[in-house]
Design a protein around this motif. Structure first.
Motif, PDB file in Angstrom:
ATOM      1  N   GLN A   1       0.812  -1.213   0.000  1.00  0.00           N
ATOM      2  CA  GLN A   1       0.000   0.000   0.000  1.00  0.00           C
ATOM      3  C   GLN A   1       0.849   1.268   0.000  1.00  0.00           C
ATOM      4  OE1 GLN A   1      -0.243  -2.510   2.114  1.00  0.00           O
ATOM      5  NE2 GLN A   1      -2.293  -3.427   1.859  1.00  0.00           N
ATOM      6  N   THR A   2       2.082   1.191   0.517  1.00  0.00           N
ATOM      7  CA  THR A   2       2.930   2.389   0.626  1.00  0.00           C
ATOM      8  C   THR A   2       4.156   2.341  -0.277  1.00  0.00           C
ATOM      9  OG1 THR A   2       4.159   1.383   2.480  1.00  0.00           O
ATOM     10  CG2 THR A   2       2.232   2.732   3.029  1.00  0.00           C
ATOM     11  N   ARG A   3       4.339   1.232  -0.989  1.00  0.00           N
ATOM     12  CA  ARG A   3       5.556   1.107  -1.789  1.00  0.00           C
ATOM     13  C   ARG A   3       5.623   2.142  -2.907  1.00  0.00           C
ATOM     14  NH1 ARG A   3       5.147  -4.011  -3.112  1.00  0.00           N
ATOM     15  NH2 ARG A   3       6.066  -4.692  -1.141  1.00  0.00           N
ATOM     16  N   ILE A   4       4.469   2.551  -3.424  1.00  0.00           N
ATOM     17  CA  ILE A   4       4.463   3.528  -4.496  1.00  0.00           C
ATOM     18  C   ILE A   4       5.023   4.869  -4.022  1.00  0.00           C
ATOM     19  CG2 ILE A   4       2.121   4.323  -4.016  1.00  0.00           C
ATOM     20  CD1 ILE A   4       3.864   3.948  -7.447  1.00  0.00           C
ATOM     21  N   PHE A   5       4.840   5.171  -2.714  1.00  0.00           N
ATOM     22  CA  PHE A   5       5.420   6.401  -2.179  1.00  0.00           C
ATOM     23  C   PHE A   5       6.947   6.353  -2.223  1.00  0.00           C
ATOM     24  CE2 PHE A   5       1.236   6.216  -0.128  1.00  0.00           C
ATOM     25  CZ  PHE A   5       0.751   7.475  -0.457  1.00  0.00           C
ATOM     26  N   GLN A   6       7.506   5.151  -2.033  1.00  0.00           N
ATOM     27  CA  GLN A   6       8.954   4.995  -2.147  1.00  0.00           C
ATOM     28  C   GLN A   6       9.421   5.308  -3.560  1.00  0.00           C
ATOM     29  OE1 GLN A   6      10.794   0.991  -2.153  1.00  0.00           O
ATOM     30  NE2 GLN A   6      11.816   1.621  -0.251  1.00  0.00           N
ATOM     31  N   VAL A   7       8.652   4.837  -4.548  1.00  0.00           N
ATOM     32  CA  VAL A   7       8.990   5.130  -5.941  1.00  0.00           C
ATOM     33  C   VAL A   7       8.883   6.621  -6.213  1.00  0.00           C
ATOM     34  CG1 VAL A   7       8.389   4.673  -8.342  1.00  0.00           C
ATOM     35  CG2 VAL A   7       8.244   2.842  -6.644  1.00  0.00           C
ATOM     36  N   TRP A   8       7.836   7.255  -5.697  1.00  0.00           N
ATOM     37  CA  TRP A   8       7.666   8.698  -5.897  1.00  0.00           C
ATOM     38  C   TRP A   8       8.821   9.483  -5.269  1.00  0.00           C
ATOM     39  CZ3 TRP A   8       1.756   9.206  -4.455  1.00  0.00           C
ATOM     40  CH2 TRP A   8       0.999   8.632  -5.479  1.00  0.00           C
ATOM     41  N   LEU A   9       9.222   9.067  -4.059  1.00  0.00           N
ATOM     42  CA  LEU A   9      10.340   9.761  -3.409  1.00  0.00           C
ATOM     43  C   LEU A   9      11.621   9.631  -4.224  1.00  0.00           C
ATOM     44  CD1 LEU A   9       9.767   8.842   0.354  1.00  0.00           C
ATOM     45  CD2 LEU A   9       9.432  11.067  -0.735  1.00  0.00           C
ATOM     46  N   LEU A  10      11.851   8.426  -4.766  1.00  0.00           N
ATOM     47  CA  LEU A  10      13.030   8.242  -5.609  1.00  0.00           C
ATOM     48  C   LEU A  10      12.950   9.094  -6.872  1.00  0.00           C
ATOM     49  CD1 LEU A  10      13.760   4.404  -5.391  1.00  0.00           C
ATOM     50  CD2 LEU A  10      15.124   6.272  -4.469  1.00  0.00           C
ATOM     51  N   THR A  11      11.738   9.232  -7.414  1.00  0.00           N
ATOM     52  CA  THR A  11      11.573  10.036  -8.627  1.00  0.00           C
ATOM     53  C   THR A  11      11.801  11.512  -8.342  1.00  0.00           C
ATOM     54  OG1 THR A  11       9.979   8.424  -9.473  1.00  0.00           O
ATOM     55  CG2 THR A  11       9.998  10.596 -10.502  1.00  0.00           C
ATOM     56  N   ILE A  12      11.239  11.997  -7.239  1.00  0.00           N
ATOM     57  CA  ILE A  12      11.316  13.427  -6.929  1.00  0.00           C
ATOM     58  C   ILE A  12      12.703  13.812  -6.432  1.00  0.00           C
ATOM     59  CG2 ILE A  12      10.378  15.277  -5.494  1.00  0.00           C
ATOM     60  CD1 ILE A  12       7.771  13.684  -5.394  1.00  0.00           C
ATOM     61  N   PHE A  13      13.250  13.005  -5.517  1.00  0.00           N
ATOM     62  CA  PHE A  13      14.494  13.395  -4.846  1.00  0.00           C
ATOM     63  C   PHE A  13      15.715  12.667  -5.397  1.00  0.00           C
ATOM     64  CE2 PHE A  13      11.166  14.059  -1.605  1.00  0.00           C
ATOM     65  CZ  PHE A  13      11.342  15.406  -1.396  1.00  0.00           C
ATOM     66  N   LYS A  14      15.602  12.142  -6.610  1.00  0.00           N
ATOM     67  CA  LYS A  14      16.749  11.433  -7.186  1.00  0.00           C
ATOM     68  C   LYS A  14      17.947  12.360  -7.333  1.00  0.00           C
ATOM     69  CE  LYS A  14      18.268   9.078 -11.389  1.00  0.00           C
ATOM     70  NZ  LYS A  14      17.863   8.590 -12.728  1.00  0.00           N
ATOM     71  N   TYR A  15      17.769  13.486  -7.997  1.00  0.00           N
ATOM     72  CA  TYR A  15      18.881  14.413  -8.212  1.00  0.00           C
ATOM     73  C   TYR A  15      19.277  15.166  -6.945  1.00  0.00           C
ATOM     74  CZ  TYR A  15      18.081  13.303 -13.083  1.00  0.00           C
ATOM     75  OH  TYR A  15      17.933  12.642 -14.276  1.00  0.00           O
ATOM     76  N   PRO A  16      18.311  15.588  -6.102  1.00  0.00           N
ATOM     77  CA  PRO A  16      18.756  16.187  -4.825  1.00  0.00           C
ATOM     78  C   PRO A  16      19.570  15.234  -3.965  1.00  0.00           C
ATOM     79  CG  PRO A  16      16.490  16.783  -5.252  1.00  0.00           C
ATOM     80  CD  PRO A  16      16.860  15.782  -6.293  1.00  0.00           C
ATOM     81  N   LEU A  17      19.163  13.945  -3.935  1.00  0.00           N
ATOM     82  CA  LEU A  17      19.922  12.986  -3.147  1.00  0.00           C
ATOM     83  C   LEU A  17      21.316  12.773  -3.731  1.00  0.00           C
ATOM     84  CD1 LEU A  17      17.213  10.307  -2.249  1.00  0.00           C
ATOM     85  CD2 LEU A  17      18.305  11.958  -0.734  1.00  0.00           C
ATOM     86  N   TRP A  18      21.385  12.685  -5.061  1.00  0.00           N
ATOM     87  CA  TRP A  18      22.691  12.553  -5.688  1.00  0.00           C
ATOM     88  C   TRP A  18      23.560  13.765  -5.362  1.00  0.00           C
ATOM     89  CZ3 TRP A  18      25.978   9.284  -7.402  1.00  0.00           C
ATOM     90  CH2 TRP A  18      25.581   8.070  -7.970  1.00  0.00           C
ATOM     91  N   LEU A  19      22.956  14.949  -5.502  1.00  0.00           N
ATOM     92  CA  LEU A  19      23.704  16.176  -5.237  1.00  0.00           C
ATOM     93  C   LEU A  19      24.140  16.253  -3.776  1.00  0.00           C
ATOM     94  CD1 LEU A  19      24.763  18.824  -6.376  1.00  0.00           C
ATOM     95  CD2 LEU A  19      22.555  19.859  -5.850  1.00  0.00           C
ATOM     96  N   ALA A  20      23.240  15.878  -2.856  1.00  0.00           N
ATOM     97  CA  ALA A  20      23.588  15.911  -1.432  1.00  0.00           C
ATOM     98  C   ALA A  20      24.691  14.900  -1.113  1.00  0.00           C
ATOM     99  CB  ALA A  20      22.342  15.626  -0.588  1.00  0.00           C
ATOM    100  N   LEU A  21      24.588  13.703  -1.711  1.00  0.00           N
ATOM    101  CA  LEU A  21      25.612  12.684  -1.462  1.00  0.00           C
ATOM    102  C   LEU A  21      26.966  13.128  -2.009  1.00  0.00           C
ATOM    103  CD1 LEU A  21      26.381   9.859  -0.488  1.00  0.00           C
ATOM    104  CD2 LEU A  21      25.667   8.970  -2.709  1.00  0.00           C
ATOM    105  N   ILE A  22      26.964  13.669  -3.230  1.00  0.00           N
ATOM    106  CA  ILE A  22      28.219  14.132  -3.820  1.00  0.00           C
ATOM    107  C   ILE A  22      28.800  15.284  -3.001  1.00  0.00           C
ATOM    108  CG2 ILE A  22      29.222  15.244  -5.849  1.00  0.00           C
ATOM    109  CD1 ILE A  22      27.210  13.680  -7.544  1.00  0.00           C
TER     110      ILE A  22
END
Length: 548
Positions: free
Chosen positions: A255-276
């Motif tokens: 029921q909540t797994r789609i939210f995980q996909v949405w978070l990865l879609t939205i914050f993919k580049y911010p997370l990459w940028l933050a990690l780098i």
């Protein structure tokens, strides 16, 4: 209050930038669109770019579909909507019947027919149409690809039903509780780690060290950089544990797994940028600590090379180490930032090969245009690293002699005896004579008349030099007993007696002036006069007469 604002603002800006990097034709948040007829919309001329994306069910990518970029979003959302409709209607242990029906391709006469996948027994409805693009995506024909899609859809629906059973939900709930407890423990560990580091910093601020030797300062700098790395890691452990637990727990339940996909879609580049950014920052701090360690080893070796450790020598070494450290830190920071930028561009699917090639060409052009500047900088770095001279030294460069007032990587500024400030590019410094490195020497040449007892003159010079050396005022400047070398030369003024007095840097002229004053008095008392220029004229009577 201000400690959390800057990171929050930066993270919010990176989120907005990441939305601007969203690929064209990609469905935002995966939201479905109204059902429509997709037959015949795919171009057959092959001119438009074909792309592929995943179709999700309960957050799982069950298969990929392909279409022209301009039509992919419409097709993807339609299939996604129909698949969710199948899941809702047939929410039972029985898997619905899946049927296929050939569909003609009107745009390309004679081409292989597409196949429509339908779901249901009595009133089947269309789930999707398998096109040639879907087949070519996996190197299959349309019939084989259709059978693969049917198997994947049936397996996904079976898994969706299994994941909604009470037994499965209980198991996932237990795992979620364990992950949450582990995150809380890691959060507590990070908080205590950070508290210890904070107390250590407070203690260092309450008991500051002043006027410490350069080696101690470098050791302290190394410790501060390592503490900064530990502080950031403790903060990451404290906040990242909770965020990671929340993200993982979202993926445990259908029921909540789609939210995980949405978070990865939205914050993919911010997370990459933050990690780098985080890895780059930690790498910079670790490089600073490594540079401080290297400088500490160099400082220890330099201190051993000094014959006498004085305040001037400490200041000289500190200037040398500070300059070298600043240059090395700037180079390390620039290299790490360039690598971080290239990694980020690669992560957003930008080809960095042309960038590297262009940067190489630009660097080559700049090196040709600024070769004199690069020569000055490289030579200036060598001068400072090798300690050829420093601020406060008296040097001789070519025809210029004076006190070094300023030195950097590009120029050296010298104040000569007439008060003129002379600027010399470091690239022009080839042979330099340092008159005040570590120690200096007063080289005295004293003329004595030929008619004076030479042993008496040597005795007077030795007594004056020794008495001056034994006095407390001059003992602090004369670092070794004076050496009377003896008669060094004969010239038109008389015998020349050479005397060496080893002094602290830049003290040789002051010591020499005082020694000459005392020697003049001592020679006068001993009845020895300083000879003037002597000329001898011979008169001869046997000169032959001139002819003619």
């Amino acid at each position: 209050m201000k400690s959390w604002r800057s990171p929050f603002i930066i993270f919010f800006i990176t989120c907005l930038l990441s939305l601007g990097l969203q690929r064209p034709g990609e469905a935002f948040f995966g939201l479905p669109i109204p059902e429509g007829n997709l037959e015949g919309i795919l171009p057959t001329n092959g001119k438009e770019l074909i792309v592929d994306r995943c179709v999700y069910l309960d957050g799982h990518c069950i298969f990929q579909v392909a279409a022209p970029r301009s039509e992919l979003s419409t097709r993807l959302n339609y299939i996604q909507t129909q698949l969710n409709r199948v899941k809702q209607i047939y929410d039972s242990p029985e898997i619905p019947e899946i049927q296929v029906r050939p569909v003609g391709d009107s745009d390309t006469p004679g081409a292989q027919n597409n196949i429509e996948i339908q779901v249901g027994d009595e009133a089947p409805f269309r789930l999707m149409t398998v096109t040639r693009w879907d087949a070519q995506l996996h190197g299959e024909d349309i019939d084989s690809r259709t059978q693969q899609l049917i198997d994947q859809i049936q397996a996904a629906l079976t898994q969706a039903q299994r994941e909604r059973t009470p037994e499965y939900l209980k198991e996932q709930g237990a795992i979620a509780i364990g992950i949450t407890l582990l995150a809380l423990i890691l959060n507590l560990v990070g908080r205590r780690w950070r508290h210890r580091l904070y107390k250590r910093q407070q203690w260092a601020m309450e008991f500051p060290k002043t006027a410490t030797p350069i080696a101690t300062q470098l050791s302290q700098r190394q410790s501060n950089n390592l503490q900064e790395v530990e502080m950031r890691l403790s903060q990451l452990l404290q906040g990242g544990a909770i965020a990671a637990a929340l993200f993982i727990n979202l993926g445990l339940f259908p029921q909540t797994r789609i939210f995980q996909v949405w978070l990865l879609t939205i914050f993919k580049y911010p997370l990459w940028l933050a990690l780098i950014a985080l890895v780059s920052y930690l790498s910079v701090r670790l490089s600073y600590a490594l540079i401080a360690k290297v400088n500490q080893l160099l400082a220890d070796g330099a201190l051993e090379a000094f014959t006498f450790i004085t305040q001037e020598s400490n200041q000289r070494l500190e200037l040398r180490v500070q300059t070298f450290s600043q240059v090395m830190r700037s180079i390390a920071t620039l290299i790490i930032l360039i690598i971080a930028l290239l990694v980020f561009l690669w992560s957003i699917n930008i080809d960095i090969a042309p960038i590297l090639a262009g940067a190489g060409i630009i660097g080559l052009a700049v090196s040709f245009a600024a070769q004199n500047l690069l020569k000055d900088i490289i030579n200036g770095f060598s001068i400072i690293l090798e300690d050829q001279y420093a601020v406060g030294d008296v040097i001789n460069v070519g025809a210029v002699t004076g006190l070094v007032e300023n030195i950097n990587l590009r120029i050296t500024q010298i104040r000569d005896a007439e008060g003129r400030l002379i600027t010399i590019p470091n690239g022009e410094v080839r042979i330099v004579a340092n008159l005040s490195n570590q120690w200096s020497r007063a080289d005295l040449n004293i003329p004595i008349p030929y008619n004076i007892d030479v042993d008496l003159a040597l005795k007077v010079l030795g007594e004056v030099a020794q008495k001056m050396y034994e006095e407390k005022q001059w003992r602090s400047q004369i670092i070794e007993p004076p050496i009377v070398l003896g008669v060094d030369n004969f010239n038109e003024r008389g015998m020349v007696i050479k005397l060496w007095i080893k002094t602290l840097p830049l003290k040789q002229w002051e010591v020499a002036r005082e020694f000459r004053r005392r020697l003049a008095i001592a020679l006068n008392q001993a009845g020895i006069t300083i000879p003037a220029l002597q000329n001898e004229v011979w008169l001869r009577s046997d000169v032959p007469p001139k002819l003619g």
